[in-house]
Write an enzyme that holds these catalytic residues in place. Structure first.
Site, mmCIF file in Angstrom:
data_model
loop_
_atom_site.group_PDB
_atom_site.id
_atom_site.type_symbol
_atom_site.label_atom_id
_atom_site.label_comp_id
_atom_site.label_asym_id
_atom_site.label_seq_id
_atom_site.Cartn_x
_atom_site.Cartn_y
_atom_site.Cartn_z
ATOM 1 C CB CYS A 22 -0.951 -0.011 1.192
ATOM 2 S SG CYS A 22 -2.313 -1.180 0.995
ATOM 3 N N GLY A 144 -11.047 -13.002 -13.876
ATOM 4 C CA GLY A 144 -10.130 -11.885 -13.717
ATOM 5 C C GLY A 144 -9.611 -11.379 -15.047
#
Length: 354
Positions: A22, A144
């Site tokens: 992140c 996906g």
């Protein structure tokens, strides 16, 4: 198909990306500028949560009993082990579902890999790690999309369900609420130490155990009347995500530095300089809305801004619900869950005391 890259010659995953986990997020100040022209608000009656308060996921009411939660999250490697990278990325993506008070039902994989650089066995390991976490959450990866990219990227588009009355927005906190953090902090510090080759086995184990632990308590906590708001602490650090709650709820948040839980070795590694660049970018983006106690030095400030990958849930609850919230966290294996602050009436800012 035979690998075009020798497993012996394979590069470290973290060497292929300019950032990791992140910490790759666009800084909050820059992101605000980029989104300035995007309309906020809820033009659709069934859209319960959109982009108006930077909440963890979008929520769409299906009927009186069900709300659909939708989110997506992906990033570049935070560790070198392919399987662990896949697990971390998947757990991080599913966290947004739990942070809204829901339970995941399905995911789609988002895959970008440098096919000519990484052995196919490593790429397969990343996908297997993500699938393992989804299996642990009791959901399928039902499809996906993949591309050949310069840097390795993996994540999920995830969907979940919750009762409409149990959705926990980051803007529903109330004056007098206590703030409870579900996981210890310092993932960014440990990842920086890993890149510097100064992270020992205990530190690595602590990082993996934390980042692959599903934030399941969110789905349980959402049913408690005393729980008013939930978010998860990720790339903007504890200060950034606490500030989002304060701004969305129109309250002043106070954090107590001495009450914050830290992962193994984090303060010591930070003192050695194992600090990510994202920590500084975070402070530059929102530091003007933060008041720090005079005793908070530069290293302590960096810890508060440290980007968390698959971080803990930050829960705003009534004082009489604190014991129950902590019991739920601990019964689910979150031994370091702790009360870290409170919310009061006042300007939407964050104060840090010792």
């Amino acid at each position: 198909m035979k690998d075009t890259v020798s497993v012996q010659d394979r590069p470290r995953l973290t060497s292929l990306s300019h950032g990791g986990g992140c910490g790759c997020k666009i800084a909050p100040g820059v992101l605000s500028e980029l989104l300035a022209g995007i309309p906020a608000g809820q033009p659709y009656a069934a859209l319960m949560v959109g982009n108006e308060t930077s909440d963890d996921a979008a929520v769409y009411r299906l009927n009186d009993q069900q709300a659909l939660i939708a989110t997506t999250d992906f990033f570049m490697p935070i560790v070198d082990d392919p399987y662990d990278f896949g697990r971390i990325a998947a757990a991080n993506a599913l966290s947004d579902i739990y942070a809204m008070g829901g339970s995941p039902i399905m995911a789609l994989a988002l895959v970008g890999m440098p096919i000519s650089v990484l052995p196919k066995s490593d790429i397969a390991g990343i996908l297997e790690g993500g699938a393992a976490i989804c299996a642990q959450a009791g959901i399928p990866i039902a499809g996906g999309h993949s591309i050949d990219s310069v840097e390795p990227i993996y994540g999920l588009a995830a969907m979940g369900l919750a009762h409409p009355d149990h959705i926990k927005r980051n803007g529903d906190a109330q004056a007098g609420d206590m703030l409870i953090l579900g996981k210890a902090l310092g993932v960014g510090i440990l990842s920086a130490a890993l890149k510097k080759d100064i992270l020992d086995a205990d530190g690595y184990r602590a990082m993996i155990d934390s980042t692959t632990k599903l934030n399941r308590p969110g789905a349980i906590l959402s049913g408690l009347n005393g729980v008013h708001a939930i978010t998860d602490v990720t790339g903007f650090g504890l200060l950034g995500h606490t500030l989002e709650v304060a701004r969305a709820s129109g309250l002043t948040a106070t954090l107590h530095h001495t009450d914050l839980p830290w992962l193994t070795g984090v303060p010591e590694l930070a003192a050695q300089g194992a600090i990510t660049g994202a920590s500084g970018r975070n402070w530059a983006s929102y530091g003007d809305a933060i008041t720090l106690a005079p005793q908070v030095n530069e290293t302590m400030r960096a810890l508060l801004c440290d980007p968390q990958t698959s971080g803990g849930l930050l829960v705003a609850c009534a004082p009489d619900a604190v014991a129950q919230v902590l019991d739920i966290f601990r019964s689910e294996g979150f031994a370091q869950a702790a009360v870290v602050g409170e919310l009061t009436a006042g300007d939407p800012t964050v104060r840090v005391t010792l």
